[in-house]
Design an enzyme around this catalytic site. Structure first.
Site, PDB file in Angstrom:
ATOM      1  N   HIS A 157       0.526  -1.342  -0.121  1.00  0.00           N
ATOM      2  CA  HIS A 157      -0.067   0.003   0.153  1.00  0.00           C
ATOM      3  C   HIS A 157       0.913   0.734   0.019  1.00  0.00           C
ATOM      4  CE1 HIS A 157      -3.609   2.238   0.861  1.00  0.00           C
ATOM      5  NE2 HIS A 157      -2.751   3.168   1.766  1.00  0.00           N
ATOM      6  N   GLU A 158       2.237   1.304   0.846  1.00  0.00           N
ATOM      7  CA  GLU A 158       2.041   2.022   0.642  1.00  0.00           C
ATOM      8  C   GLU A 158       3.375   2.817  -0.201  1.00  0.00           C
ATOM      9  OE1 GLU A 158       1.992   4.738   3.051  1.00  0.00           O
ATOM     10  OE2 GLU A 158       0.980   3.568   4.270  1.00  0.00           O
TER      11      GLU A 158
ATOM     12  N   GLU B 264      -4.885   7.622  -2.409  1.00  0.00           N
ATOM     13  CA  GLU B 264      -5.743   6.397  -2.447  1.00  0.00           C
ATOM     14  C   GLU B 264      -5.894   5.121  -3.140  1.00  0.00           C
ATOM     15  OE1 GLU B 264      -4.529   6.366   1.583  1.00  0.00           O
ATOM     16  OE2 GLU B 264      -5.863   4.978   0.432  1.00  0.00           O
TER      17      GLU B 264
ATOM     18  N   HIS C  79       1.581   4.680  -2.743  1.00  0.00           N
ATOM     19  CA  HIS C  79       1.603   5.848  -3.025  1.00  0.00           C
ATOM     20  C   HIS C  79       2.631   6.441  -2.838  1.00  0.00           C
ATOM     21  CE1 HIS C  79      -1.557   6.562   0.350  1.00  0.00           C
ATOM     22  NE2 HIS C  79      -1.933   6.346   0.544  1.00  0.00           N
TER      23      HIS C  79
END
Ligand code: ZN
Length: 501
Positions: A264-265, A294, A268
């Site tokens: 997830h990170e 997101e 980003h």
């Protein structure tokens, strides 16, 4: 005019330097700082914050922007120069509308509220924080009133995170989404939940760490321009386009925690690493909105990282790392485990189907509170009722109910949550567009290759930074407005197969 633009750019880069220094201090605070540094660090951050705010709201910036207006108007809308002036003006006008005394009052109130919440949550004592939240609500309305002419009181607050999105648009979008999601959740939960016990054995930290890094390296996360460190609450931060860092938390008894957190990170971070280098130090050099940001983290975490094709390639590797734990667990069992759908109390632990219901109830409560339709004292009860209606479960206490998220207790009420669901909707829409352009992407993912997907995202989304608003970007990339259809298609297809619906 070019000299004036150069002057503006020089000032903006100076301000960005101060902000980056503050970001580095707060990264350090969340990773390596000894607890004894807390008080001084808070002061240092406040000093830097005040300095950059003063520099940015300096009337000289306003004057430069005014002088540059004819130049901007003479340029094509999407030229880099016009975009820099336009985006800077938008930020500038937003910053100067709020008086410094109000900024100070709000910031001191929110830090007090945070302290009270940090005690009230473990004590399950909503009454303790209630008067603070009432004051926060009052201040949130006042903040909105510095931006007169809005259609809904939440609109200016939504603008801080998702510029240009309106309460009315989001209400319609979320209502449509809810209508499709609730029956899907009901259909899935009518079946026995997937068995995810294979994820809850003991997985030594060092191997988990290394495995996550191997994946994100393959995604294209550049470790020459980033690194990963440990933190209690994972986040991504950027000090320059050449230094974008991710953080994660590892639980030895929960394989999903660090793995999907890292994916997830990294999503980003890929976005921030992919911004055009000549935007460095300017307001254009960052992701355009919280919803689009997101969408990028969730695309890599869920659409890629929770897909069957992805694990066809990576699961044998994972089994080789953890032969005792996973050697006899089939790919199918593992795939079901990482896609287990089950109504749960905590938003951050929710699966990708029920997650949006958590977000929508918060969004609706924000609107109801701001409109005065719901009183803060009635919030815990309203929370329980809505939870029962949407998810079929009732939080046993406020700790895991209305007190669970930090958002309203260290910030304002309004605008904090919609980005998560916008991200889910948009990731599917962007992904579908990428697949239409490059039908070979799924086959590449099955080979552990992500180059085509990463290049497409870089070309169409990452490189532009904040040059286009979310609405403009969606239109440019997909050829139409935001739509829930691709997301619903994605969920239906995936979960019909998983749960034999
Ligand atoms: Zn995120």
């Amino acid at each position: 005019m070019e000299t004036k633009l150069q002057k503006l750019k020089t000032r903006l880069i100076e301000i960005n330097d101060l902000e980056s220094a503050a970001a580095l201090l707060s990264w350090d605070q969340s990773t390596y700082m000894s607890p004894g540094g807390a008080a001084a660090r808070a002061r240092q951050l406040a000093t830097l914050g005040q300095l950059s705010h003063e520099k940015f709201t300096d009337p000289a910036i306003g004057k430069l922007l005014e002088d540059l207006r004819p130049y901007e108007e003479s340029l094509p809308y999407d030229s880099d120069e016009a975009s820099l002036i336009r985006v800077t003006r938008r930020n500038y006008e937003r910053s100067v509308k709020v008086p410094p005394s109000f900024v100070a009052q709000l910031s001191s109130h929110t830090s007090q509220t945070y302290e009270v919440w940090a005690q009230a949550r473990p004590a399950n004592d909503f009454a303790k924080v209630q008067p603070y939240l009432e004051k926060t609500l009052d201040l949130s309305r006042q903040l909105a009133d510095f931006f007169p002419g809005y259609e809904h009181v939440a609109d200016p607050l939504i603008d801080f995170h998702d510029y240009g999105m309106k309460a009315s648009t989001l209400r319609t979008l979320f209502a449509e989404l809810r209508q499709q999601l609730v029956p899907l959740v009901q259909a899935i939960t009518a079946h026995p939940a997937a068995d995810d016990s294979c994820l809850h054995q003991t997985f030594p930290e060092a191997q988990q760490w290394a495995f996550g890094l191997e994946i994100v390296k393959r995604f294209g996360y550049d470790f020459e321009r980033g690194r990963q460190d440990k933190t209690p609450h994972p986040f991504t931060t950027k000090f320059s386009i050449g230094d974008v860092r991710i953080t994660t938390r590892v639980k030895e008894n929960d394989l999903g925690e660090a793995l999907f957190g890292t994916l997830h990170e990294a999503g980003h971070a890929l976005y921030e690493q992919g911004v055009r280098k000549d935007f460095e130090g300017t307001p254009l050099a960052q992701g355009t909105s919280s919803g689009v940001h997101e969408s990028q983290s969730r695309l890599w975490e869920n659409l890629v990282g929770r897909s069957r094709g992805f694990w066809k390639f990576f699961y044998p590797k994972l089994q080789a790392v953890f032969p005792d734990q996973l050697g006899s667990v089939s790919l199918d069992t593992f795939y079901r485990a990482i896609n287990k759908v089950q109504p749960s109390l905590i938003r951050t632990d929710a699966d990708e189907v029920t997650y949006n219901l958590h977000v929508m109830l918060r969004f609706d409560f924000e609107l109801a509170l701001l409109e005065g339709r719901l009183a803060v004292r009635d919030l815990p009860e309203a929370w329980r009722e809505r939870f029962k209606a949407d998810l079929g479960i009732v939080p046993p206490d406020d700790r895991d109910g209305v007190l669970q998220d930090v958002h309203w207790y260290d910030g304002i009420v309004g605008g904090a949550f919609q980005g998560y669901t916008l991200g889910n909707v948009l990731n599917a829409q962007f992904f579908e567009t990428a697949l239409a352009a490059h039908p070979e992407i799924p086959a590449e993912i099955e080979e552990g290759e992500f180059g085509t997907l990463h290049s497409w995202l870089k070309e169409n989304i990452y490189q532009h930074g904040s040059k286009y608003t979310a609405t403009e970007l969606i239109e440019r990339v997909t050829g139409g407005p935001m739509s829930i259809e691709p997301y619903i298609r994605y969920l239906r297809t995936k979960y019909a197969e998983l749960y034999k619906l």
